[in-house]
Design a protein around this motif. Sequence first.
Motif, PDB file in Angstrom:
ATOM      1  N   GLY A  19      22.055  26.278  33.108  1.00 27.74           N
ATOM      2  CA  GLY A  19      22.012  25.247  34.137  1.00 27.74           C
ATOM      3  C   GLY A  19      21.383  23.981  33.602  1.00 27.74           C
ATOM      4  N   GLN A  20      20.934  23.124  34.503  1.00 24.99           N
ATOM      5  CA  GLN A  20      20.254  21.905  34.087  1.00 24.99           C
ATOM      6  C   GLN A  20      18.975  22.266  33.341  1.00 24.99           C
ATOM      7  OE1 GLN A  20      20.048  18.770  37.252  1.00 24.99           O
ATOM      8  NE2 GLN A  20      21.107  20.303  38.492  1.00 24.99           N
ATOM      9  N   ARG A  21      18.621  21.433  32.378  1.00 17.18           N
ATOM     10  CA  ARG A  21      17.458  21.737  31.549  1.00 17.18           C
ATOM     11  C   ARG A  21      16.154  21.399  32.270  1.00 17.18           C
ATOM     12  NH1 ARG A  21      19.791  19.504  25.694  1.00 17.18           N
ATOM     13  NH2 ARG A  21      20.851  21.463  25.149  1.00 17.18           N
ATOM     14  N   LEU A  22      15.179  22.303  32.164  1.00 17.83           N
ATOM     15  CA  LEU A  22      13.886  22.143  32.810  1.00 17.83           C
ATOM     16  C   LEU A  22      12.778  22.502  31.830  1.00 17.83           C
ATOM     17  CD1 LEU A  22      12.023  21.751  35.298  1.00 17.83           C
ATOM     18  CD2 LEU A  22      12.447  24.163  35.858  1.00 17.83           C
ATOM     19  N   LEU A  23      11.913  21.548  31.562  1.00 17.24           N
ATOM     20  CA  LEU A  23      10.714  21.793  30.761  1.00 17.24           C
ATOM     21  C   LEU A  23       9.590  22.161  31.716  1.00 17.24           C
ATOM     22  CD1 LEU A  23       9.003  21.654  28.117  1.00 17.24           C
ATOM     23  CD2 LEU A  23       8.599  19.233  28.674  1.00 17.24           C
ATOM     24  N   SER A  24       9.015  23.351  31.539  1.00 18.40           N
ATOM     25  CA  SER A  24       7.917  23.822  32.369  1.00 18.40           C
ATOM     26  C   SER A  24       6.615  23.713  31.582  1.00 18.40           C
ATOM     27  CB  SER A  24       8.151  25.275  32.793  1.00 18.40           C
ATOM     28  OG  SER A  24       7.024  25.796  33.464  1.00 18.40           O
ATOM     29  N   SER A  87      16.351  15.015  26.770  1.00 19.52           N
ATOM     30  CA  SER A  87      15.638  14.827  28.029  1.00 19.52           C
ATOM     31  C   SER A  87      15.794  16.085  28.875  1.00 19.52           C
ATOM     32  CB  SER A  87      16.171  13.608  28.795  1.00 19.52           C
ATOM     33  OG  SER A  87      17.528  13.816  29.171  1.00 19.52           O
ATOM     34  N   ALA A  88      15.025  16.149  29.955  1.00 15.78           N
ATOM     35  CA  ALA A  88      15.066  17.316  30.844  1.00 15.78           C
ATOM     36  C   ALA A  88      14.344  16.961  32.131  1.00 15.78           C
ATOM     37  CB  ALA A  88      14.392  18.515  30.187  1.00 15.78           C
ATOM     38  N   HIS A  89      14.577  17.766  33.168  1.00 13.98           N
ATOM     39  CA  HIS A  89      13.656  17.753  34.293  1.00 13.98           C
ATOM     40  C   HIS A  89      12.325  18.310  33.778  1.00 13.98           C
ATOM     41  CE1 HIS A  89      17.058  16.855  36.704  1.00 13.98           C
ATOM     42  NE2 HIS A  89      17.534  18.093  36.793  1.00 13.98           N
ATOM     43  N   VAL A  90      11.235  17.892  34.383  1.00  9.02           N
ATOM     44  CA  VAL A  90       9.914  18.363  33.965  1.00  9.02           C
ATOM     45  C   VAL A  90       9.136  18.818  35.182  1.00  9.02           C
ATOM     46  CG1 VAL A  90       7.709  17.731  32.897  1.00  9.02           C
ATOM     47  CG2 VAL A  90       9.860  16.857  31.939  1.00  9.02           C
ATOM     48  N   MET A  91       8.545  20.007  35.072  1.00 11.42           N
ATOM     49  CA  MET A  91       7.660  20.515  36.113  1.00 11.42           C
ATOM     50  C   MET A  91       6.316  20.838  35.487  1.00 11.42           C
ATOM     51  SD  MET A  91       8.158  23.627  38.815  1.00 11.42           S
ATOM     52  CE  MET A  91       6.896  23.993  40.046  1.00 11.42           C
ATOM     53  N   GLY A  92       5.268  20.164  35.970  1.00  8.67           N
ATOM     54  CA  GLY A  92       3.919  20.417  35.494  1.00  8.67           C
ATOM     55  C   GLY A  92       3.086  21.025  36.598  1.00  8.67           C
ATOM     56  N   ILE A  93       2.464  22.151  36.305  1.00 13.06           N
ATOM     57  CA  ILE A  93       1.671  22.882  37.294  1.00 13.06           C
ATOM     58  C   ILE A  93       0.199  22.798  36.908  1.00 13.06           C
ATOM     59  CG2 ILE A  93       1.281  25.123  38.379  1.00 13.06           C
ATOM     60  CD1 ILE A  93       4.198  25.843  37.656  1.00 13.06           C
ATOM     61  N   VAL A 262      11.262  22.867  45.601  1.00 14.63           N
ATOM     62  CA  VAL A 262      11.287  22.391  44.216  1.00 14.63           C
ATOM     63  C   VAL A 262      12.716  22.419  43.683  1.00 14.63           C
ATOM     64  CG1 VAL A 262      10.569  22.906  41.840  1.00 14.63           C
ATOM     65  CG2 VAL A 262       8.896  23.015  43.702  1.00 14.63           C
ATOM     66  N   ILE A 263      13.416  23.521  43.920  1.00 14.22           N
ATOM     67  CA  ILE A 263      14.802  23.652  43.460  1.00 14.22           C
ATOM     68  C   ILE A 263      15.674  22.582  44.095  1.00 14.22           C
ATOM     69  CG2 ILE A 263      16.841  25.143  43.524  1.00 14.22           C
ATOM     70  CD1 ILE A 263      14.820  27.540  43.386  1.00 14.22           C
ATOM     71  N   ALA A 264      15.512  22.377  45.400  1.00  8.28           N
ATOM     72  CA  ALA A 264      16.310  21.361  46.099  1.00  8.28           C
ATOM     73  C   ALA A 264      16.062  19.976  45.510  1.00  8.28           C
ATOM     74  CB  ALA A 264      15.983  21.366  47.588  1.00  8.28           C
ATOM     75  N   PHE A 265      14.811  19.664  45.204  1.00  6.48           N
ATOM     76  CA  PHE A 265      14.502  18.359  44.608  1.00  6.48           C
ATOM     77  C   PHE A 265      15.139  18.226  43.230  1.00  6.48           C
ATOM     78  CE2 PHE A 265      11.812  16.057  41.577  1.00  6.48           C
ATOM     79  CZ  PHE A 265      11.937  14.768  42.104  1.00  6.48           C
ATOM     80  N   LEU A 266      14.966  19.235  42.393  1.00  5.46           N
ATOM     81  CA  LEU A 266      15.490  19.150  41.028  1.00  5.46           C
ATOM     82  C   LEU A 266      17.013  19.070  41.015  1.00  5.46           C
ATOM     83  CD1 LEU A 266      13.128  21.692  39.210  1.00  5.46           C
ATOM     84  CD2 LEU A 266      13.121  19.196  38.988  1.00  5.46           C
ATOM     85  N   GLN A 267      17.651  19.690  41.996  1.00  3.86           N
ATOM     86  CA  GLN A 267      19.108  19.641  42.084  1.00  3.86           C
ATOM     87  C   GLN A 267      19.601  18.443  42.910  1.00  3.86           C
ATOM     88  OE1 GLN A 267      20.073  23.588  43.572  1.00  3.86           O
ATOM     89  NE2 GLN A 267      20.225  24.405  41.498  1.00  3.86           N
ATOM     90  N   ASN A 268      18.659  17.571  43.274  1.00  2.11           N
ATOM     91  CA  ASN A 268      18.996  16.369  44.037  1.00  2.11           C
ATOM     92  C   ASN A 268      19.704  16.715  45.346  1.00  2.11           C
ATOM     93  OD1 ASN A 268      19.004  13.629  44.578  1.00  2.11           O
ATOM     94  ND2 ASN A 268      20.846  13.195  43.354  1.00  2.11           N
TER      95      ASN A 268
END
Length: 271
Positions: A19-24, A87-93, A262-268
């Motif tokens: 799927g879309q790339r996500l850096l955690s 590039s990627a989506h980024v999620m920082g916790i 979070v998923i809804a936001f990342l998937q716009n």
Amino acid sequence: MPFVSVRDLQMYYEIRGTGQRLLSISGTGGDLRRSPTIFDSPLAPHFEILAYDQRGLGQTSKPDIPYTIADYAADADSLLNAVGWESAHVMGISFGGMVAQELALRYPHRVERLVLACTSSGGAGGSSYPLHELLNLASEELAHRQITIADTPWQEETWLSSRTAQFQDLVKLTLAAAQEGVDEPSREIGRRRQLEARAAHDTHNRLSQLHLPVYICGGHHDGISPPANLETIHKQIPGSYLEFFKGGHRFLYQDPQAFKRVIAFLQNKFE
């Protein structure tokens, strides 16, 4: 084992999913040997996730030198280079949210959409709880403090007295998690150096420079990254979204709606 040379480190990382790339980017005690990881979360079926142990943590190198949040952001940028992600989506916790802020500020071309979960900007925007002050506590007292700070209802006698068995189970889980890598000679060095960097974190005055989709989320009862800190980040970042959920610092796993948003936001797909 998936290690890669990143700046002055041998960094441990994993990539899973499609799927879309996500850096955690993980929090203070981030270690991919500890479950649950981001790969066990509801995000896993929807994204190609890149997760890693940050400097001083897990199976990544733990040099005994001063660390800064800028170092952590440069590590993330270099890791993206190493795995071939432009590039990627980024999620920082938590602590990872501090790193994600710095990454987005210093390397904006890397970040497509940004999630900042249970984190703080530092400076005039408020800092997260000073965990470095707890370093010398005995293990059981430390576990008690971690639980009661992370989820503030546990500080109320009436709440605690009716849930004693549940609290003891949480203490046992916290103590067990802390045993991962306990015999590694450099573990305490890495932990101390990371907390020093965390204490110096301050992006507050620069956050207005961010011009990308940003979702800020946290728990109503978080004593590590209080809601007021997230509200300040929201005010500083133009066009950002802010939502709070049931629970404390671990709200992502306490409120079933949190990961869905979070998923809804990342998937716009925000409504």
